[in-house]
Design a protein around this motif. Structure first.
Motif, PDB file in Angstrom:
ATOM      1  N   MET A  56      11.101 -23.070 -18.638  1.00 26.54           N
ATOM      2  CA  MET A  56      12.336 -22.265 -18.677  1.00 26.54           C
ATOM      3  C   MET A  56      11.983 -20.820 -18.335  1.00 26.54           C
ATOM      4  O   MET A  56      10.987 -20.292 -18.815  1.00 26.54           O
ATOM      5  CB  MET A  56      12.936 -22.301 -20.078  1.00 26.54           C
ATOM      6  CG  MET A  56      14.107 -23.201 -20.230  1.00 26.54           C
ATOM      7  SD  MET A  56      14.848 -22.985 -21.853  1.00 26.54           S
ATOM      8  CE  MET A  56      16.355 -23.811 -21.539  1.00 26.54           C
ATOM      9  N   SER A  57      12.836 -20.217 -17.562  1.00 26.20           N
ATOM     10  CA  SER A  57      12.594 -18.819 -17.222  1.00 26.20           C
ATOM     11  C   SER A  57      13.029 -17.906 -18.370  1.00 26.20           C
ATOM     12  O   SER A  57      13.706 -18.325 -19.308  1.00 26.20           O
ATOM     13  CB  SER A  57      13.374 -18.452 -15.960  1.00 26.20           C
ATOM     14  OG  SER A  57      14.758 -18.459 -16.232  1.00 26.20           O
ATOM     15  N   GLY A  58      12.621 -16.672 -18.291  1.00 28.82           N
ATOM     16  CA  GLY A  58      12.977 -15.706 -19.331  1.00 28.82           C
ATOM     17  C   GLY A  58      14.470 -15.492 -19.437  1.00 28.82           C
ATOM     18  O   GLY A  58      15.009 -15.312 -20.536  1.00 28.82           O
ATOM     19  N   TRP A  59      15.157 -15.524 -18.290  1.00 30.61           N
ATOM     20  CA  TRP A  59      16.610 -15.320 -18.314  1.00 30.61           C
ATOM     21  C   TRP A  59      17.326 -16.500 -18.958  1.00 30.61           C
ATOM     22  O   TRP A  59      18.333 -16.325 -19.638  1.00 30.61           O
ATOM     23  CB  TRP A  59      17.144 -15.093 -16.898  1.00 30.61           C
ATOM     24  CG  TRP A  59      16.800 -13.730 -16.394  1.00 30.61           C
ATOM     25  CD1 TRP A  59      15.911 -13.430 -15.405  1.00 30.61           C
ATOM     26  CD2 TRP A  59      17.313 -12.484 -16.872  1.00 30.61           C
ATOM     27  NE1 TRP A  59      15.842 -12.084 -15.237  1.00 30.61           N
ATOM     28  CE2 TRP A  59      16.696 -11.470 -16.121  1.00 30.61           C
ATOM     29  CE3 TRP A  59      18.229 -12.134 -17.850  1.00 30.61           C
ATOM     30  CZ2 TRP A  59      16.973 -10.116 -16.322  1.00 30.61           C
ATOM     31  CZ3 TRP A  59      18.505 -10.786 -18.061  1.00 30.61           C
ATOM     32  CH2 TRP A  59      17.886  -9.795 -17.306  1.00 30.61           C
ATOM     33  N   ALA A  60      16.794 -17.693 -18.768  1.00 29.11           N
ATOM     34  CA  ALA A  60      17.407 -18.870 -19.392  1.00 29.11           C
ATOM     35  C   ALA A  60      17.247 -18.817 -20.908  1.00 29.11           C
ATOM     36  O   ALA A  60      18.177 -19.129 -21.661  1.00 29.11           O
ATOM     37  CB  ALA A  60      16.788 -20.145 -18.835  1.00 29.11           C
ATOM     38  N   VAL A  61      16.067 -18.407 -21.363  1.00 31.03           N
ATOM     39  CA  VAL A  61      15.838 -18.280 -22.805  1.00 31.03           C
ATOM     40  C   VAL A  61      16.751 -17.208 -23.378  1.00 31.03           C
ATOM     41  O   VAL A  61      17.358 -17.387 -24.438  1.00 31.03           O
ATOM     42  CB  VAL A  61      14.354 -17.966 -23.083  1.00 31.03           C
ATOM     43  CG1 VAL A  61      14.129 -17.651 -24.546  1.00 31.03           C
ATOM     44  CG2 VAL A  61      13.485 -19.133 -22.645  1.00 31.03           C
ATOM     45  N   ALA A  62      16.872 -16.085 -22.691  1.00 28.94           N
ATOM     46  CA  ALA A  62      17.755 -15.011 -23.153  1.00 28.94           C
ATOM     47  C   ALA A  62      19.209 -15.480 -23.193  1.00 28.94           C
ATOM     48  O   ALA A  62      19.965 -15.122 -24.107  1.00 28.94           O
ATOM     49  CB  ALA A  62      17.615 -13.797 -22.238  1.00 28.94           C
ATOM     50  N   GLY A  63      19.609 -16.294 -22.228  1.00 30.05           N
ATOM     51  CA  GLY A  63      20.968 -16.822 -22.219  1.00 30.05           C
ATOM     52  C   GLY A  63      21.232 -17.764 -23.376  1.00 30.05           C
ATOM     53  O   GLY A  63      22.298 -17.726 -23.995  1.00 30.05           O
ATOM     54  N   VAL A  64      20.261 -18.606 -23.692  1.00 31.71           N
ATOM     55  CA  VAL A  64      20.420 -19.529 -24.821  1.00 31.71           C
ATOM     56  C   VAL A  64      20.495 -18.754 -26.132  1.00 31.71           C
ATOM     57  O   VAL A  64      21.337 -19.031 -26.994  1.00 31.71           O
ATOM     58  CB  VAL A  64      19.256 -20.552 -24.836  1.00 31.71           C
ATOM     59  CG1 VAL A  64      19.250 -21.336 -26.131  1.00 31.71           C
ATOM     60  CG2 VAL A  64      19.372 -21.484 -23.643  1.00 31.71           C
ATOM     61  N   VAL A  65      19.625 -17.754 -26.288  1.00 37.54           N
ATOM     62  CA  VAL A  65      19.640 -16.946 -27.512  1.00 37.54           C
ATOM     63  C   VAL A  65      20.964 -16.204 -27.639  1.00 37.54           C
ATOM     64  O   VAL A  65      21.568 -16.161 -28.721  1.00 37.54           O
ATOM     65  CB  VAL A  65      18.445 -15.967 -27.520  1.00 37.54           C
ATOM     66  CG1 VAL A  65      18.577 -14.949 -28.631  1.00 37.54           C
ATOM     67  CG2 VAL A  65      17.148 -16.732 -27.656  1.00 37.54           C
ATOM     68  N   ALA A  66      21.460 -15.652 -26.552  1.00 39.21           N
ATOM     69  CA  ALA A  66      22.742 -14.949 -26.587  1.00 39.21           C
ATOM     70  C   ALA A  66      23.884 -15.915 -26.890  1.00 39.21           C
ATOM     71  O   ALA A  66      24.820 -15.564 -27.622  1.00 39.21           O
ATOM     72  CB  ALA A  66      22.983 -14.255 -25.245  1.00 39.21           C
ATOM     73  N   GLY A  67      23.814 -17.118 -26.363  1.00 41.71           N
ATOM     74  CA  GLY A  67      24.858 -18.104 -26.651  1.00 41.71           C
ATOM     75  C   GLY A  67      24.884 -18.506 -28.112  1.00 41.71           C
ATOM     76  O   GLY A  67      25.951 -18.611 -28.723  1.00 41.71           O
ATOM     77  N   VAL A  68      23.712 -18.707 -28.691  1.00 42.09           N
ATOM     78  CA  VAL A  68      23.640 -19.062 -30.115  1.00 42.09           C
ATOM     79  C   VAL A  68      24.150 -17.905 -30.965  1.00 42.09           C
ATOM     80  O   VAL A  68      24.887 -18.093 -31.933  1.00 42.09           O
ATOM     81  CB  VAL A  68      22.192 -19.443 -30.493  1.00 42.09           C
ATOM     82  CG1 VAL A  68      22.027 -19.564 -31.991  1.00 42.09           C
ATOM     83  CG2 VAL A  68      21.804 -20.743 -29.805  1.00 42.09           C
ATOM     84  N   TRP A  69      23.781 -16.679 -30.587  1.00 46.47           N
ATOM     85  CA  TRP A  69      24.241 -15.511 -31.343  1.00 46.47           C
ATOM     86  C   TRP A  69      25.759 -15.372 -31.267  1.00 46.47           C
ATOM     87  O   TRP A  69      26.415 -15.126 -32.276  1.00 46.47           O
ATOM     88  CB  TRP A  69      23.558 -14.255 -30.809  1.00 46.47           C
ATOM     89  CG  TRP A  69      23.983 -13.021 -31.527  1.00 46.47           C
ATOM     90  CD1 TRP A  69      23.542 -12.593 -32.741  1.00 46.47           C
ATOM     91  CD2 TRP A  69      24.972 -12.081 -31.096  1.00 46.47           C
ATOM     92  NE1 TRP A  69      24.180 -11.428 -33.078  1.00 46.47           N
ATOM     93  CE2 TRP A  69      25.070 -11.088 -32.091  1.00 46.47           C
ATOM     94  CE3 TRP A  69      25.773 -11.976 -29.957  1.00 46.47           C
ATOM     95  CZ2 TRP A  69      25.934 -10.010 -31.988  1.00 46.47           C
ATOM     96  CZ3 TRP A  69      26.635 -10.900 -29.858  1.00 46.47           C
ATOM     97  CH2 TRP A  69      26.709  -9.947 -30.860  1.00 46.47           C
ATOM     98  N   LEU A  70      26.309 -15.563 -30.069  1.00 42.01           N
ATOM     99  CA  LEU A  70      27.765 -15.478 -29.920  1.00 42.01           C
ATOM    100  C   LEU A  70      28.468 -16.572 -30.698  1.00 42.01           C
ATOM    101  O   LEU A  70      29.513 -16.341 -31.316  1.00 42.01           O
ATOM    102  CB  LEU A  70      28.150 -15.572 -28.439  1.00 42.01           C
ATOM    103  CG  LEU A  70      28.213 -14.242 -27.702  1.00 42.01           C
ATOM    104  CD1 LEU A  70      28.455 -14.488 -26.228  1.00 42.01           C
ATOM    105  CD2 LEU A  70      29.292 -13.354 -28.266  1.00 42.01           C
ATOM    106  N   TRP A  71      27.926 -17.778 -30.672  1.00 39.83           N
ATOM    107  CA  TRP A  71      28.506 -18.889 -31.435  1.00 39.83           C
ATOM    108  C   TRP A  71      28.547 -18.542 -32.921  1.00 39.83           C
ATOM    109  O   TRP A  71      29.529 -18.784 -33.612  1.00 39.83           O
ATOM    110  CB  TRP A  71      27.686 -20.157 -31.195  1.00 39.83           C
ATOM    111  CG  TRP A  71      28.243 -21.367 -31.881  1.00 39.83           C
ATOM    112  CD1 TRP A  71      27.966 -21.789 -33.141  1.00 39.83           C
ATOM    113  CD2 TRP A  71      29.204 -22.283 -31.351  1.00 39.83           C
ATOM    114  NE1 TRP A  71      28.674 -22.931 -33.424  1.00 39.83           N
ATOM    115  CE2 TRP A  71      29.447 -23.259 -32.344  1.00 39.83           C
ATOM    116  CE3 TRP A  71      29.855 -22.382 -30.126  1.00 39.83           C
ATOM    117  CZ2 TRP A  71      30.332 -24.304 -32.140  1.00 39.83           C
ATOM    118  CZ3 TRP A  71      30.732 -23.440 -29.933  1.00 39.83           C
ATOM    119  CH2 TRP A  71      30.957 -24.373 -30.936  1.00 39.83           C
ATOM    120  N   GLY A  72      27.476 -17.949 -33.418  1.00 46.36           N
ATOM    121  CA  GLY A  72      27.431 -17.553 -34.824  1.00 46.36           C
ATOM    122  C   GLY A  72      28.417 -16.445 -35.143  1.00 46.36           C
ATOM    123  O   GLY A  72      28.989 -16.408 -36.235  1.00 46.36           O
TER     124      GLY A  72
END
Length: 44
Positions: free
Chosen positions: A1-17
């Motif tokens: 996974m690229s760094g941008w994909a990891v950042a996108g997943v982390v941002a998605g989880v944060w937004l979901w929360g």
């Protein structure tokens, strides 16, 4: 996974929360009457 994909997943989880919360189990209210300590009956 690229760094941008990891950042996108982390941002998605944060937004979901932020929007939906992470469950009501973590927000249980404290008990109204705390249990007495062991040393409460030791003072004779």
């Amino acid at each position: 996974m690229s760094g941008w994909a990891v950042a996108g997943v982390v941002a998605g989880v944060w937004l979901w929360g932020q929007v939906f919360g992470f469950g009501d189990a973590a927000a249980t209210p404290p008990p109204s009457e705390p249990a007495p300590g062991v040393s409460a009956a030791a003072g004779r």
